[in-house]
Design a protein around this motif. Structure first.
Motif, PDB file in Angstrom:
ATOM      1  N   ALA A 108      11.016  -0.071  11.478  1.00 33.17           N
ATOM      2  CA  ALA A 108       9.748   0.006  12.103  1.00 33.17           C
ATOM      3  C   ALA A 108       8.943   0.925  11.182  1.00 33.17           C
ATOM      4  O   ALA A 108       7.765   0.548  10.738  1.00 33.17           O
ATOM      5  CB  ALA A 108       9.540   0.621  13.340  1.00 33.17           C
ATOM      6  N   GLY A 109       9.647   2.174  10.646  1.00 30.99           N
ATOM      7  CA  GLY A 109       8.870   2.803   9.802  1.00 30.99           C
ATOM      8  C   GLY A 109       8.705   2.319   8.295  1.00 30.99           C
ATOM      9  O   GLY A 109       7.655   2.654   7.705  1.00 30.99           O
ATOM     10  N   SER A 110       9.649   1.607   8.003  1.00 32.11           N
ATOM     11  CA  SER A 110       9.418   0.774   6.594  1.00 32.11           C
ATOM     12  C   SER A 110       8.252  -0.332   6.583  1.00 32.11           C
ATOM     13  O   SER A 110       7.662  -0.351   5.730  1.00 32.11           O
ATOM     14  CB  SER A 110      10.924  -0.162   6.328  1.00 32.11           C
ATOM     15  N   ALA A 111       8.250  -0.893   7.482  1.00 28.75           N
ATOM     16  CA  ALA A 111       7.234  -1.930   7.545  1.00 28.75           C
ATOM     17  C   ALA A 111       5.794  -1.353   7.728  1.00 28.75           C
ATOM     18  O   ALA A 111       4.860  -1.785   6.918  1.00 28.75           O
ATOM     19  CB  ALA A 111       7.472  -3.009   8.848  1.00 28.75           C
ATOM     20  N   ALA A 112       5.576  -0.437   8.549  1.00 28.19           N
ATOM     21  CA  ALA A 112       4.243   0.251   8.892  1.00 28.19           C
ATOM     22  C   ALA A 112       4.035   1.230   7.487  1.00 28.19           C
ATOM     23  O   ALA A 112       3.007   1.397   7.078  1.00 28.19           O
ATOM     24  CB  ALA A 112       4.225   0.897  10.044  1.00 28.19           C
ATOM     25  N   GLY A 113       5.304   1.997   7.063  1.00 25.45           N
ATOM     26  CA  GLY A 113       5.119   2.816   6.071  1.00 25.45           C
ATOM     27  C   GLY A 113       4.547   2.367   4.780  1.00 25.45           C
ATOM     28  O   GLY A 113       3.789   3.002   4.120  1.00 25.45           O
ATOM     29  N   SER A 114       4.608   1.325   4.437  1.00 31.06           N
ATOM     30  CA  SER A 114       4.297   0.800   3.032  1.00 31.06           C
ATOM     31  C   SER A 114       2.743   0.458   3.217  1.00 31.06           C
ATOM     32  O   SER A 114       2.025   0.779   2.145  1.00 31.06           O
ATOM     33  CB  SER A 114       4.720  -0.882   2.900  1.00 31.06           C
ATOM     34  N   ALA A 115       2.122   0.186   4.148  1.00 33.40           N
ATOM     35  CA  ALA A 115       0.739   0.160   4.333  1.00 33.40           C
ATOM     36  C   ALA A 115      -0.118   1.427   4.406  1.00 33.40           C
ATOM     37  O   ALA A 115      -1.265   1.828   3.800  1.00 33.40           O
ATOM     38  CB  ALA A 115       0.358  -0.491   5.629  1.00 33.40           C
ATOM     39  N   GLU A 116       0.763   2.511   5.235  1.00 37.84           N
ATOM     40  CA  GLU A 116       0.121   3.898   5.229  1.00 37.84           C
ATOM     41  C   GLU A 116       0.108   4.495   3.909  1.00 37.84           C
ATOM     42  O   GLU A 116      -0.620   5.321   3.685  1.00 37.84           O
ATOM     43  CB  GLU A 116       1.027   4.755   6.077  1.00 37.84           C
ATOM     44  N   CYS A 117       1.056   4.467   3.088  1.00 38.55           N
ATOM     45  CA  CYS A 117       1.141   5.072   1.869  1.00 38.55           C
ATOM     46  C   CYS A 117       0.248   4.429   0.743  1.00 38.55           C
ATOM     47  O   CYS A 117       0.298   5.146  -0.476  1.00 38.55           O
ATOM     48  CB  CYS A 117       2.745   4.931   1.213  1.00 38.55           C
ATOM     49  N   GLY A 118      -0.749   3.568   0.978  1.00 33.15           N
ATOM     50  CA  GLY A 118      -1.685   3.314   0.082  1.00 33.15           C
ATOM     51  C   GLY A 118      -0.951   2.715  -1.234  1.00 33.15           C
ATOM     52  O   GLY A 118      -0.334   1.841  -1.005  1.00 33.15           O
ATOM     53  N   GLY A 119      -1.744   3.197  -2.302  1.00 29.77           N
ATOM     54  CA  GLY A 119      -1.373   2.505  -3.561  1.00 29.77           C
ATOM     55  C   GLY A 119      -0.070   2.412  -4.073  1.00 29.77           C
ATOM     56  O   GLY A 119       0.501   1.666  -4.588  1.00 29.77           O
ATOM     57  N   ASP A 120       0.888   3.638  -3.598  1.00 23.15           N
ATOM     58  CA  ASP A 120       2.154   3.773  -3.925  1.00 23.15           C
ATOM     59  C   ASP A 120       3.045   2.553  -3.584  1.00 23.15           C
ATOM     60  O   ASP A 120       3.989   2.362  -4.337  1.00 23.15           O
ATOM     61  CB  ASP A 120       2.671   4.834  -3.266  1.00 23.15           C
ATOM     62  N   TYR A 121       2.840   1.911  -2.593  1.00 22.70           N
ATOM     63  CA  TYR A 121       3.544   1.035  -1.887  1.00 22.70           C
ATOM     64  C   TYR A 121       3.039  -0.571  -1.626  1.00 22.70           C
ATOM     65  O   TYR A 121       3.421  -1.277  -1.122  1.00 22.70           O
ATOM     66  CB  TYR A 121       4.324   1.249  -0.840  1.00 22.70           C
ATOM     67  N   GLU A 122       1.736  -0.611  -2.615  1.00 25.36           N
ATOM     68  CA  GLU A 122       1.174  -2.052  -2.417  1.00 25.36           C
ATOM     69  C   GLU A 122       1.922  -3.233  -2.810  1.00 25.36           C
ATOM     70  O   GLU A 122       1.837  -4.207  -2.414  1.00 25.36           O
ATOM     71  CB  GLU A 122      -0.116  -1.892  -3.327  1.00 25.36           C
ATOM     72  N   PHE A 123       2.671  -2.884  -3.898  1.00 25.54           N
ATOM     73  CA  PHE A 123       3.758  -3.970  -4.289  1.00 25.54           C
ATOM     74  C   PHE A 123       4.415  -4.401  -3.196  1.00 25.54           C
ATOM     75  O   PHE A 123       4.904  -5.551  -3.085  1.00 25.54           O
ATOM     76  CB  PHE A 123       4.576  -3.500  -5.477  1.00 25.54           C
ATOM     77  N   LEU A 124       4.927  -3.477  -2.124  1.00 23.60           N
ATOM     78  CA  LEU A 124       6.010  -4.026  -1.224  1.00 23.60           C
ATOM     79  C   LEU A 124       4.974  -5.126  -0.316  1.00 23.60           C
ATOM     80  O   LEU A 124       5.459  -6.185   0.282  1.00 23.60           O
ATOM     81  CB  LEU A 124       6.603  -2.892  -0.150  1.00 23.60           C
ATOM     82  N   ASP A 125       3.814  -4.768   0.074  1.00 24.82           N
ATOM     83  CA  ASP A 125       2.969  -5.583   0.623  1.00 24.82           C
ATOM     84  C   ASP A 125       2.804  -6.739   0.091  1.00 24.82           C
ATOM     85  O   ASP A 125       2.763  -7.875   0.769  1.00 24.82           O
ATOM     86  CB  ASP A 125       1.736  -4.844   1.023  1.00 24.82           C
ATOM     87  N   ALA A 126       2.593  -6.843  -1.246  1.00 30.18           N
ATOM     88  CA  ALA A 126       2.260  -8.057  -2.043  1.00 30.18           C
ATOM     89  C   ALA A 126       3.705  -8.871  -1.947  1.00 30.18           C
ATOM     90  O   ALA A 126       3.466 -10.028  -2.039  1.00 30.18           O
ATOM     91  CB  ALA A 126       2.175  -7.557  -3.421  1.00 30.18           C
ATOM     92  N   MET A 127       4.822  -8.294  -1.945  1.00 28.66           N
ATOM     93  CA  MET A 127       6.133  -9.060  -2.088  1.00 28.66           C
ATOM     94  C   MET A 127       6.294  -9.523  -0.627  1.00 28.66           C
ATOM     95  O   MET A 127       6.519 -10.829  -0.457  1.00 28.66           O
ATOM     96  CB  MET A 127       7.151  -8.363  -2.415  1.00 28.66           C
ATOM     97  N   ARG A 128       5.895  -8.857   0.403  1.00 33.39           N
ATOM     98  CA  ARG A 128       5.943  -9.473   1.586  1.00 33.39           C
ATOM     99  C   ARG A 128       5.064 -10.619   1.751  1.00 33.39           C
ATOM    100  O   ARG A 128       5.235 -11.753   2.330  1.00 33.39           O
ATOM    101  CB  ARG A 128       5.595  -8.470   2.781  1.00 33.39           C
ATOM    102  N   ALA A 129       3.808 -10.573   1.376  1.00 35.15           N
ATOM    103  CA  ALA A 129       2.715 -11.687   1.387  1.00 35.15           C
ATOM    104  C   ALA A 129       3.381 -13.105   0.644  1.00 35.15           C
ATOM    105  O   ALA A 129       3.104 -14.105   0.966  1.00 35.15           O
ATOM    106  CB  ALA A 129       1.522 -11.039   0.614  1.00 35.15           C
TER     107      ALA A 129
END
Length: 132
Positions: free
Chosen positions: A59-80
Motif C-alpha cells: 500500500a505504501g509503495s503504490a501510493a508512495g511513488s505518486a506522493e514523492c513527486g519527481g523522485d519516483y516518476e519513473f515508477l509510475d511510468a513503468m506501472r503505466a
C-alpha cells in the motif's frame, strides 16, 4: 519481479519481461532498491512519506511513488507501461533501502521473501560487448 531504476537498462528489462515472460493474469513486482539517504533532509522525508506507511509495504509503495513527486516518476511510468502492454496484469511497486555494497543481497532477499518465480534485471552494456 523486475528491478526498477530510472535508467534505460531497467526499462529494457521491463519491456523484455512484458513481451516474453509475463502471462495475462500474472503479477509484476517492480522493485526499486535505493540508498538510505535517497530522500534528502528530514523535512522532505516527513512531507513525502507518512510515518505509518513502511516503504516496502504494497500500500505504501503504490501510493508512495505518486506522493514523492519527481523522485519516483519513473515508477509510475513503468506501472503505466505494464498496464498498456498487459492490461490484466497486476502491478505492485516495492521500495527497499539498501547500501550500495549490499544491493544484490537485498534484491535476492526480497525475491525470496516475496516468493517470485522470475527475477529480471537490466544490464549495462559497453561497446566491447556487442558482436560485430
Amino acid at each position: 519481479m523486475v528491478i526498477a531504476d530510472p535508467g534505460r537498462e531497467s526499462a529494457g528489462a521491463l519491456e523484455w519481461a512484458l513481451y516474453h515472460a509475463v502471462l495475462e493474469h500474472d503479477e509484476i513486482i517492480l522493485l526499486h532498491a535505493e540508498p538510505p539517504n535517497a530522500r534528502r533532509g528530514a523535512l522532505s522525508t516527513f512531507l513525502r512519506r507518512p510515518s505509518s506507511v513502511a516503504p516496502s509495504s504494497p500500500a505504501g509503495s503504490a501510493a508512495g511513488s505518486a506522493e514523492c513527486g519527481g523522485d519516483y516518476e519513473f515508477l509510475d511510468a513503468m506501472r503505466a507501461a505494464c498496464k498498456a502492454a498487459q492490461p490484466k496484469v497486476k502491478v505492485q511497486i516495492e521500495r527497499v533501502e539498501t547500501e550500495a555494497k549490499d544491493k544484490t543481497t537485498t534484491i535476492l532477499m526480497q525475491a525470496n521473501l516475496l516468493r517470485v518465480d522470475l527475477l529480471v534485471i537490466g544490464q549495462r552494456r559497453t561497446q566491447s560487448t556487442f558482436l560485430g
